[in-house]
Design an enzyme around this catalytic site. Structure first.
Site, PDB file in Angstrom:
ATOM      1  N   CYS A  86       0.829  -1.245   0.583  1.00 12.43           N
ATOM      2  CA  CYS A  86      -0.217  -0.301   0.103  1.00 12.43           C
ATOM      3  C   CYS A  86       1.045   1.266  -0.158  1.00 12.43           C
ATOM      4  O   CYS A  86       2.203   2.020   0.379  1.00 12.43           O
ATOM      5  CB  CYS A  86      -1.200  -0.349   1.153  1.00 12.43           C
ATOM      6  SG  CYS A  86      -1.304   1.927   1.481  1.00 12.43           S
ATOM      7  N   GLN A 294      -8.936  19.563   8.697  1.00 10.22           N
ATOM      8  CA  GLN A 294      -7.202  18.476   8.496  1.00 10.22           C
ATOM      9  C   GLN A 294      -7.996  17.123   9.354  1.00 10.22           C
ATOM     10  O   GLN A 294      -8.362  16.896   9.797  1.00 10.22           O
ATOM     11  CB  GLN A 294      -6.866  19.203   9.829  1.00 10.22           C
ATOM     12  CG  GLN A 294      -6.137  20.499  10.103  1.00 10.22           C
ATOM     13  CD  GLN A 294      -4.595  20.873   8.708  1.00 10.22           C
ATOM     14  OE1 GLN A 294      -4.586  19.757   8.623  1.00 10.22           O
ATOM     15  NE2 GLN A 294      -4.713  21.664   8.501  1.00 10.22           N
ATOM     16  N   CYS A 417       1.916  22.140   3.796  1.00 14.20           N
ATOM     17  CA  CYS A 417       1.856  20.656   4.065  1.00 14.20           C
ATOM     18  C   CYS A 417       2.693  19.946   2.874  1.00 14.20           C
ATOM     19  O   CYS A 417       2.676  19.054   2.522  1.00 14.20           O
ATOM     20  CB  CYS A 417       0.630  19.760   3.697  1.00 14.20           C
ATOM     21  SG  CYS A 417      -0.516  20.379   1.766  1.00 14.20           S
TER      22      CYS A 417
END
Length: 462
Positions: A86, A294, A417
């Site tokens: 993953c 968030q 971010c």
């Protein structure tokens, strides 16, 4: 003389020593006298490892790790059964102390490359997340058509191949439970999975959200939504609601466009509430099923408090907040300043931004709906103002940075971010007359290589 790396070929097994880590969480090793760069997923700095050459380019290669010959003292056994397949997590093999050091280093390297080594002392230690596991309050699962059943899970790293999973240890337990129950019942949905290459099929994504206040939402992203899909969905919802409780809300988001963007512009509330509610920093907030919020509530509170502190340091009375979403940051500081101009483009977010301003009795906030770069700089910026930025991963639009430099607000607070685009934009602002006060990383995403930062910049006096 032929360079040593040029003698290599794909499929060959080699040994390398790992000396650093990149922004994706991959180990970085040097091979041969030429110090040819290999990226080694799953390797940690200080380790000697063995692996198979899988990609060989002119300037770099990629190895598949097969054996750790000299393990780092910070290496741990990953918790997840799908780790390495993953693409969601990349640092589960490092203990948490090392993860925090790696994230500070990622920010450090981005600023070293773009801003310069003389400013690296402004980068502070990474603030740890109160929760290291079970922290995500939102998850997006791509769905594809399978030969017999729907394929649901997460993408393999660097691809659009789905790795089917039935549980995820970084999801909040409530969301993980909902996901497992939905998987058990997807065969009753009767809606065909999406074929990305052909652009056919219906069900594209399964998005789950849950708030600390107990709101639960299932959003099905469909290529189109007609009477046939609505009948199938209502039968499915009735079955799932009996298992998960009557308080769960269901939405359909319609996205007919090709491409990687998850959500389309149209969202329909099928059952339950029009939106979700959350409590953060002592404030109540509402947001829509497709609105940005968030994913790690506990660390978000610490980050928002740092933004509030930065506003106090900068002596903010008048704030221009760009890319403000539903106003999660806005309501935490709004009553501490004289005025706020809040700008947001996503229509659903603007709707809830206005609601949150009214709910929290902020009479000093003006809302502007539209793309940030569309508004004239003199309507947003001025020497008496502080600019607060929270852009997407791509960073700020060029026109926004040019407007800030031209109008010279007294300070810029930048929430990011993406350390790479943050460093790029900070460099532009520094060249335009601003100095760097501090960069503070926050671990918004434990077990991944992603890191969030709060940065304060002040205008240099002429």
């Amino acid at each position: 003389m032929v360079a040593s790396y040029m003698k290599l070929h794909v499929g060959e097994k080699i040994k390398v020593s790992v000396d650093s880590i990149n922004s994706q969480g991959d180990g970085v090793a040097r091979f041969g006298e030429e110090r040819f760069v290999f990226f080694v997923p799953g390797a940690l700095p200080g380790e000697e490892v063995e692996g198979i050459v899988r990609i060989l380019k002119r300037h770099y290669g990629v190895m598949e790790l097969t054996d750790v010959l000299t393990p780092c003292v910070n290496r741990v056994i990953p918790k997840c059964s799908w780790y390495g397949l993953c693409g969601g997590c990349s640092l589960q093999h490092a203990d948490y102390a090392m993860q925090l050091e790696i994230k500070k280093r990622i920010v450090f390297d981005a600023f070293m490359k773009t801003v310069g080594k003389e400013h690296l002392d402004k980068i502070q230690d990474c603030v740890p997340s109160p929760k290291k596991w079970c922290y995500r309050n939102k998850a997006s699962f791509p769905v594809k058509r399978g030969k017999k059943n729907l394929n649901v899970g997460f993408y393999m790293k660097g691809s659009h191949r789905i790795i089917p999973i039935n549980s995820c240890c970084i999801l909040e337990e409530g969301i993980d439970y909902i996901y497992r129950r939905l998987l058990e019942n997807l065969s009753y949905l009767g809606i065909e999975g999406y074929d990305e290459k052909k652009g056919t099929g219906i069900l594209r994504h399964l998005v789950l959200r849950r708030t600390a206040r107990g709101d639960k939402a299932v959003i099905l992203v469909l290529r189109n939504f007609g009477k046939k899909e609505e009948r199938s969905l209502r039968s499915f919802m009735q079955r799932v609601s009996e298992m998960l409780g009557k308080d769960i809300s269901f939405y359909v988001n319609v996205n007919p466009h090709k491409g990687n963007r998850i959500f389309g512009e149209r969202t329909i509330a099928i059952k339950g509430k029009e939106g979700l509610s959350e409590s953060i920093c002592g404030k109540t907030l509402f947001f829509g099923p497709t609105s940005f919020f968030q994913v790690n509530r506990d660390i978000a509170e610490l980050l928002f408090q740092e933004v509030k502190n930065a506003l106090e340091i900068s002596g903010a009375d008048h704030v221009t907040e760009l890319y403000c979403g539903v106003g999660a940051i806005t309501v935490t500081y709004g009553k501490n300043v004289k005025s706020v101009t809040a700008v947001e483009s996503w229509p659903e977010s603007v709707l809830f931004l206005r609601k949150n301003i009214e709910l929290n009795k902020l009479n000093n906030v003006r809302v502007l709906e539209g793309d940030v770069e569309e508004f004239a700089p003199d309507a947003l910026f001025g020497e008496d103002k502080v600019v607060l930025l929270d852009p997407p991963r791509s960073g700020c639009a060029k026109g926004v940075l040019e407007g800030i430099i031209e109008r010279r607000p007294k300070a810029v607070i930048y929430v990011s971010c993406n350390p790479a685009t943050l460093a790029r934009d900070v460099s532009i602002l520094m060249n335009g007359g601003y100095e760097l006060s501090f960069v503070k990383p926050f671990d918004m995403f434990p077990m991944t290589a992603h890191v969030e930062c709060v940065t304060l910049m002040s205008k240099v006096k002429k």
